[in-house]
Design an enzyme around this catalytic site. Structure first.
Site, PDB file in Angstrom:
ATOM      1  N   SER A  61      38.337   2.185-123.340  1.00 13.17           N
ATOM      2  CA  SER A  61      39.922   1.648-123.504  1.00 13.17           C
ATOM      3  C   SER A  61      39.824   0.443-124.381  1.00 13.17           C
ATOM      4  O   SER A  61      41.016   0.359-125.089  1.00 13.17           O
ATOM      5  CB  SER A  61      40.263   0.936-122.182  1.00 13.17           C
ATOM      6  OG  SER A  61      40.079   1.995-121.257  1.00 13.17           O
ATOM      7  N   GLU A  90      44.206   9.956-126.725  1.00 18.78           N
ATOM      8  CA  GLU A  90      44.223   9.477-127.790  1.00 18.78           C
ATOM      9  C   GLU A  90      43.023   9.825-128.610  1.00 18.78           C
ATOM     10  O   GLU A  90      41.814   9.499-127.959  1.00 18.78           O
ATOM     11  CB  GLU A  90      44.302   7.908-127.982  1.00 18.78           C
ATOM     12  CG  GLU A  90      45.548   7.295-127.397  1.00 18.78           C
ATOM     13  CD  GLU A  90      46.010   5.846-127.285  1.00 18.78           C
ATOM     14  OE1 GLU A  90      46.817   5.277-127.823  1.00 18.78           O
ATOM     15  OE2 GLU A  90      44.995   5.359-126.691  1.00 18.78           O
ATOM     16  N   HIS A  99      40.501   9.087-125.665  1.00 22.71           N
ATOM     17  CA  HIS A  99      40.635   8.120-124.750  1.00 22.71           C
ATOM     18  C   HIS A  99      41.716   9.086-123.855  1.00 22.71           C
ATOM     19  O   HIS A  99      43.022   9.122-124.225  1.00 22.71           O
ATOM     20  CB  HIS A  99      41.422   6.821-125.583  1.00 22.71           C
ATOM     21  CG  HIS A  99      41.603   5.968-124.550  1.00 22.71           C
ATOM     22  ND1 HIS A  99      42.935   5.080-124.607  1.00 22.71           N
ATOM     23  CD2 HIS A  99      41.076   5.433-123.340  1.00 22.71           C
ATOM     24  CE1 HIS A  99      42.954   4.372-123.486  1.00 22.71           C
ATOM     25  NE2 HIS A  99      41.992   4.497-122.749  1.00 22.71           N
ATOM     26  N   ASN A 147      47.777   0.810-125.736  1.00 23.89           N
ATOM     27  CA  ASN A 147      47.505  -0.444-125.166  1.00 23.89           C
ATOM     28  C   ASN A 147      47.970  -1.504-126.210  1.00 23.89           C
ATOM     29  O   ASN A 147      48.442  -2.590-125.760  1.00 23.89           O
ATOM     30  CB  ASN A 147      45.892  -0.562-125.079  1.00 23.89           C
ATOM     31  CG  ASN A 147      45.688  -0.153-123.483  1.00 23.89           C
ATOM     32  OD1 ASN A 147      46.560  -0.049-122.858  1.00 23.89           O
ATOM     33  ND2 ASN A 147      44.193   0.220-123.420  1.00 23.89           N
TER      34      ASN A 147
HETATM   35  N1  LIG Z   1      40.123   3.378-115.120  1.00 24.42           N
HETATM   36  C1  LIG Z   1      41.017   3.665-116.216  1.00 24.42           C
HETATM   37  O1  LIG Z   1      42.157   3.544-115.838  1.00 24.42           O
HETATM   38  C2  LIG Z   1      40.459   3.823-117.356  1.00 24.42           C
HETATM   39  C3  LIG Z   1      41.220   4.494-118.504  1.00 24.42           C
HETATM   40  C4  LIG Z   1      40.974   4.991-119.611  1.00 24.42           C
HETATM   41  C5  LIG Z   1      39.606   4.620-120.077  1.00 24.42           C
HETATM   42  N2  LIG Z   1      38.775   4.045-119.127  1.00 24.42           N
HETATM   43  C6  LIG Z   1      37.377   3.874-119.618  1.00 24.42           C
HETATM   44  O2  LIG Z   1      36.723   5.030-119.085  1.00 24.42           O
HETATM   45  C7  LIG Z   1      35.339   4.205-118.804  1.00 24.42           C
HETATM   46  C8  LIG Z   1      34.910   4.933-117.421  1.00 24.42           C
HETATM   47  O3  LIG Z   1      35.891   4.065-116.479  1.00 24.42           O
HETATM   48  P1  LIG Z   1      35.818   4.301-114.994  1.00 24.42           P
HETATM   49  O4  LIG Z   1      37.382   3.776-114.369  1.00 24.42           O
HETATM   50  O5  LIG Z   1      35.832   5.858-114.859  1.00 24.42           O
HETATM   51  O6  LIG Z   1      34.703   3.567-114.368  1.00 24.42           O
HETATM   52  P2  LIG Z   1      33.792   4.151-113.203  1.00 24.42           P
HETATM   53  O7  LIG Z   1      33.204   2.788-112.607  1.00 24.42           O
HETATM   54  O8  LIG Z   1      34.843   4.638-112.081  1.00 24.42           O
HETATM   55  O9  LIG Z   1      32.795   5.003-113.312  1.00 24.42           O
HETATM   56  C9  LIG Z   1      31.622   4.813-114.263  1.00 24.42           C
HETATM   57  C10 LIG Z   1      30.549   5.559-113.741  1.00 24.42           C
HETATM   58  O10 LIG Z   1      29.545   5.498-114.787  1.00 24.42           O
HETATM   59  C11 LIG Z   1      28.492   5.805-114.126  1.00 24.42           C
HETATM   60  N3  LIG Z   1      27.226   5.344-115.146  1.00 24.42           N
HETATM   61  C12 LIG Z   1      26.941   4.053-115.667  1.00 24.42           C
HETATM   62  N4  LIG Z   1      25.732   4.188-116.502  1.00 24.42           N
HETATM   63  C13 LIG Z   1      25.657   5.390-116.691  1.00 24.42           C
HETATM   64  C14 LIG Z   1      24.728   6.406-117.326  1.00 24.42           C
HETATM   65  N5  LIG Z   1      23.842   5.738-118.197  1.00 24.42           N
HETATM   66  N6  LIG Z   1      24.509   7.813-117.280  1.00 24.42           N
HETATM   67  C15 LIG Z   1      25.550   8.204-116.331  1.00 24.42           C
HETATM   68  N7  LIG Z   1      26.371   7.754-115.541  1.00 24.42           N
HETATM   69  C16 LIG Z   1      26.670   6.286-115.612  1.00 24.42           C
HETATM   70  C17 LIG Z   1      28.519   4.960-113.046  1.00 24.42           C
HETATM   71  O11 LIG Z   1      27.597   4.978-111.756  1.00 24.42           O
HETATM   72  C18 LIG Z   1      29.781   5.091-112.618  1.00 24.42           C
HETATM   73  O12 LIG Z   1      30.143   6.049-111.538  1.00 24.42           O
HETATM   74  C19 LIG Z   1      35.286   2.971-119.451  1.00 24.42           C
HETATM   75  O13 LIG Z   1      34.907   2.909-120.463  1.00 24.42           O
HETATM   76  C20 LIG Z   1      36.643   2.665-119.119  1.00 24.42           C
HETATM   77  O14 LIG Z   1      36.975   1.559-119.898  1.00 24.42           O
HETATM   78  C21 LIG Z   1      39.176   3.663-117.827  1.00 24.42           C
END
Ligand SMILES: NC(=O)c1ccc[n+]([C@@H]2O[C@H](COP(=O)([O-])OP(=O)(O)OC[C@H]3O[C@@H](n4cnc5c(N)ncnc54)[C@H](O)[C@@H]3O)[C@@H](O)[C@H]2O)c1
Length: 296
Positions: free
Chosen positions: A119, A152, A140, A190
């Site tokens: 993000s 995106e 994204h 954003n």
């Molecule tokens: N939450 C949102 O609303 C949102 C929206 C758009 C983008 N994002 C982006 O998406 C990404 C993930 O966010 P999220 O909310 O899903 O987080 P989350 O914490 O729900 O999930 C992340 C997962 O990645 C796993 N992980 C960590 N290292 C790893 C590896 N080396 N190999 C495999 N799995 C691994 C973790 O165990 C965890 O389950 C981030 O970069 C975040 O900025 C989030």
């Protein structure tokens, strides 16, 4: 380039949704987590989400079974070697992401495209961990991925136009409307949304109106589905604070600076809906009340 096999790294909130939409679109998809427990949890939420689509009638029970059949859980990165597109959705930490991409770069076929779902972090900086700069971009997605229509597509100064086209085409294939943007903190959504969310907190700090009146102003005056303070609570005050800090560091513009009240709310653990208190008190989740502690 045709995407015949997708790899998704991380099966949390976003990764599970990204894997689900790929498999629903008919693409064999391999998904990685760090433990069997987290894989089971991620696949459990995919199953639950697909069941809701079946209940609503937008997916048949057979399509659900076929979709699940296209998803392959994995722990070993070697299972990603023949992917055409690998989408990373692990924790928002630059060092962890660079480490992962460096490792993947050695394993996955060189013609494959790498994408990050970050993000707020720089796609260009992640790209430097690999030797495939022309085939590195941002995809994204928005939360919840199976429902939100936007993706995106983020290009860097060196992304090959053919890879950009593949990214846009992939977005359409998984049922989204792609928009094209360049690698600058906040991308498009954003960049516009974060200053608005921060300004709503400044409006409260300055006494422009009460919590409810600020929210009703934007809901009823602009037809927004929810007011900005409610939206702050939904996203998480800490998440928006973190993104705002990154954007402020990138642009050095006052409008991206998190207001003092926001910082104090984060320090105090008032993180919005997820912590039970933010601009509203969620003790009764169906009937949130303005947080009286914030009212002067
Ligand atoms: N939450 C949102 O609303 C949102 C929206 C758009 C983008 N994002 C982006 O998406 C990404 C993930 O966010 P999220 O909310 O899903 O987080 P989350 O914490 O729900 O999930 C992340 C997962 O990645 C796993 N992980 C960590 N290292 C790893 C590896 N080396 N190999 C495999 N799995 C691994 C973790 O165990 C965890 O389950 C981030 O970069 C975040 O900025 C989030």
């Amino acid at each position: 380039m045709e995407i015949r096999k997708v790899g998704v790294i991380g099966c949390g909130l976003m990764g599970s949704g990204i894997a689900q939409v790929a498999a629903t679109a008919g693409i064999p998809t391999v998904v990685r987590e760090v433990s069997q427990e987290l894989l089971d949890k991620g696949f459990g939420s995919i199953e639950k989400s697909l069941s809701k689509f079946v209940e609503k009638g937008s997916l048949s029970a057979e399509q659900k079974t076929q979709t699940l059949g296209r998803l392959k859980p994995a722990m070993n990165l070697k299972d990603f070697a023949d992917c055409d597109l690998v989408i990373e959705a692990i924790v928002e930490n630059l060092d962890r992401k660079k480490e992962l991409f460096a490792e993947l770069d050695k394993i996955v076929k060189p013609e494959a495209i790498f994408a990050s779902n970050t993000s707020s972090l720089s796609i260009t900086e992640m790209m430097t961990a690999t030797r495939r700069a022309p085939r590195f971009l941002g995809l994204h997605f928005f939360n919840p991925v199976p429902l939100m229509k936007l993706v995106e597509v983020v290009k860097t100064v060196v992304t090959d136009p053919a890879a950009v086209e593949t990214g846009l085409e992939y977005g359409r294939k998984v049922g989204k409307t792609p928009i094209l943007t360049s690698d600058r903190a906040g991308f498009i959504v954003n960049r516009l949304l974060v200053p608005y969310l921060l300004d709503s907190i400044r409006a409260l700090e300055e006494g422009a109106g009460s919590i409810e009146d600020i929210d009703n102003g934007m809901k009823l005056g602009c037809n927004h589905p929810m007011g900005p303070l409610t939206l702050n609570d939904f996203v998480g005050i800490d998440t928006t604070y973190y993104i705002a800090e990154i954007m402020f560091n990138e642009f050095r513009e006052k409008r991206f600076a998190p207001p003092p009240l926001m910082k104090r709310m984060v320090m105090a653990g008032m993180l919005g809906r997820k912590s039970g208190k933010g601009f509203y008190d969620y003790s009764d989740p169906k009937n949130p009340k303005p947080n009286t502690l914030l009212i002067r």
